[in-house]
Every structure is written in structure tokens, then in C-alpha cells.
Design a protein around this motif. Sequence first.
Motif, mmCIF file in Angstrom:
data_model
loop_
_atom_site.group_PDB
_atom_site.id
_atom_site.type_symbol
_atom_site.label_atom_id
_atom_site.label_comp_id
_atom_site.label_asym_id
_atom_site.label_seq_id
_atom_site.Cartn_x
_atom_site.Cartn_y
_atom_site.Cartn_z
ATOM 1 N N TYR A 1 -5.218 -23.379 -2.369
ATOM 2 C CA TYR A 1 -6.320 -22.603 -2.950
ATOM 3 C C TYR A 1 -6.107 -21.105 -2.761
ATOM 4 O O TYR A 1 -6.356 -20.317 -3.668
ATOM 5 N N VAL A 2 -5.632 -20.710 -1.593
ATOM 6 C CA VAL A 2 -5.351 -19.296 -1.350
ATOM 7 C C VAL A 2 -4.249 -18.819 -2.302
ATOM 8 O O VAL A 2 -4.355 -17.742 -2.898
ATOM 9 N N GLY A 3 -3.215 -19.624 -2.465
ATOM 10 C CA GLY A 3 -2.132 -19.266 -3.378
ATOM 11 C C GLY A 3 -2.618 -19.100 -4.804
ATOM 12 O O GLY A 3 -2.222 -18.157 -5.508
ATOM 13 N N GLU A 4 -3.495 -19.988 -5.227
ATOM 14 C CA GLU A 4 -4.058 -19.885 -6.569
ATOM 15 C C GLU A 4 -4.862 -18.592 -6.714
ATOM 16 O O GLU A 4 -4.775 -17.889 -7.725
ATOM 17 N N MET A 5 -5.617 -18.258 -5.681
ATOM 18 C CA MET A 5 -6.402 -17.025 -5.696
ATOM 19 C C MET A 5 -5.483 -15.811 -5.740
ATOM 20 O O MET A 5 -5.684 -14.891 -6.545
ATOM 21 N N MET A 6 -4.461 -15.796 -4.899
ATOM 22 C CA MET A 6 -3.550 -14.651 -4.852
ATOM 23 C C MET A 6 -2.816 -14.471 -6.178
ATOM 24 O O MET A 6 -2.682 -13.349 -6.675
ATOM 25 N N ARG A 7 -2.350 -15.563 -6.773
ATOM 26 C CA ARG A 7 -1.668 -15.459 -8.064
ATOM 27 C C ARG A 7 -2.606 -14.915 -9.135
ATOM 28 O O ARG A 7 -2.191 -14.123 -9.996
ATOM 29 N N ALA A 8 -3.878 -15.309 -9.084
ATOM 30 C CA ALA A 8 -4.851 -14.844 -10.080
ATOM 31 C C ALA A 8 -5.022 -13.334 -10.044
ATOM 32 O O ALA A 8 -5.279 -12.714 -11.078
ATOM 33 N N ILE A 9 -4.862 -12.743 -8.866
ATOM 34 C CA ILE A 9 -5.053 -11.293 -8.753
ATOM 35 C C ILE A 9 -3.721 -10.536 -8.713
ATOM 36 O O ILE A 9 -3.689 -9.330 -8.510
ATOM 37 N N VAL B 1 -1.014 -11.033 -6.595
ATOM 38 C CA VAL B 1 -0.371 -10.841 -5.292
ATOM 39 C C VAL B 1 0.531 -12.048 -5.041
ATOM 40 O O VAL B 1 0.054 -13.154 -4.830
ATOM 41 N N ASP B 2 1.836 -11.809 -5.114
ATOM 42 C CA ASP B 2 2.790 -12.904 -4.958
ATOM 43 C C ASP B 2 3.428 -12.955 -3.575
ATOM 44 O O ASP B 2 4.036 -13.950 -3.215
ATOM 45 N N ASP B 3 3.289 -11.899 -2.799
ATOM 46 C CA ASP B 3 3.976 -11.796 -1.517
ATOM 47 C C ASP B 3 3.005 -11.881 -0.340
ATOM 48 O O ASP B 3 2.966 -11.012 0.496
ATOM 49 N N TRP B 4 2.255 -12.942 -0.255
ATOM 50 C CA TRP B 4 1.201 -13.012 0.759
ATOM 51 C C TRP B 4 1.549 -13.895 1.957
ATOM 52 O O TRP B 4 1.036 -13.673 3.041
ATOM 53 N N THR B 5 2.412 -14.876 1.794
ATOM 54 C CA THR B 5 2.591 -15.889 2.852
ATOM 55 C C THR B 5 3.098 -15.315 4.175
ATOM 56 O O THR B 5 2.692 -15.783 5.234
#
Length: 106
Positions: A89-97, A99-103
Motif C-alpha cells: 500500500y505504501v508503494g502504491e501511494m509513493m508511485r501515485a505521487i 516517489v520511486d526511491d523510498w524503500t
Amino acid sequence: MSIRITPQASAALQGLRDKKKFVAERFYPGAPTEEIRLRCEASVNGFLDEVLSALQRGANKEELFEQTRKLHASFVQDDTEEREKVDDYVGEMMRAIGVDDWTEFV
């Protein structure tokens, strides 16, 4: 630098917010009980509400990373499957905005 939220990103986040979470799907068996599912869903939805609010105030990546770390901490007592699903879910949220480099930051 603040993250600019586009109408498309806002709609994607709202769609994720409205989605039923922690249900059985490919590679995830679903939460063990409905009570756990509802609690986990409420936590993720609260996180998404905070993210939307923060983005409207002009949040930067670090603020979102901090909120993500808090969300992860709230799942420390949950099963591995639920903790891993939170990352989906966090990945889906980050991709929507955008942000690809969050992990590596959370």
C-alpha cells in the motif's frame, strides 16, 4: 523541496483510500480475521489521510518517510504477511505521487 500533488495523484490516493484492504489476493492470503483486517485497514487509511493532508500543506519526501516509519512501527506486533502488505500500500501511494526511491529511507 515540497512534493507537488497533481489532480491525478490526488485521485489515485483517494482511490487507494477507498479500496478494501487486507483481503485475499495473489500472493497474500488476507488478514487472519475480519477484526484484524478492519484494524489494519483503519491504520493504512489513517496514514493515507495524513499523507493527503500533508501533501496539501506542501510536505517534502522526508515528512512522508517519517509518516511511513510511524505506520511501519504500528504494525510491529502484526504477522509478517500484514507487515509486507503495508509495504504494498505504501508503494502504491509513493508511485501515485511520483516517489520511486523510498524503500531505503524508511
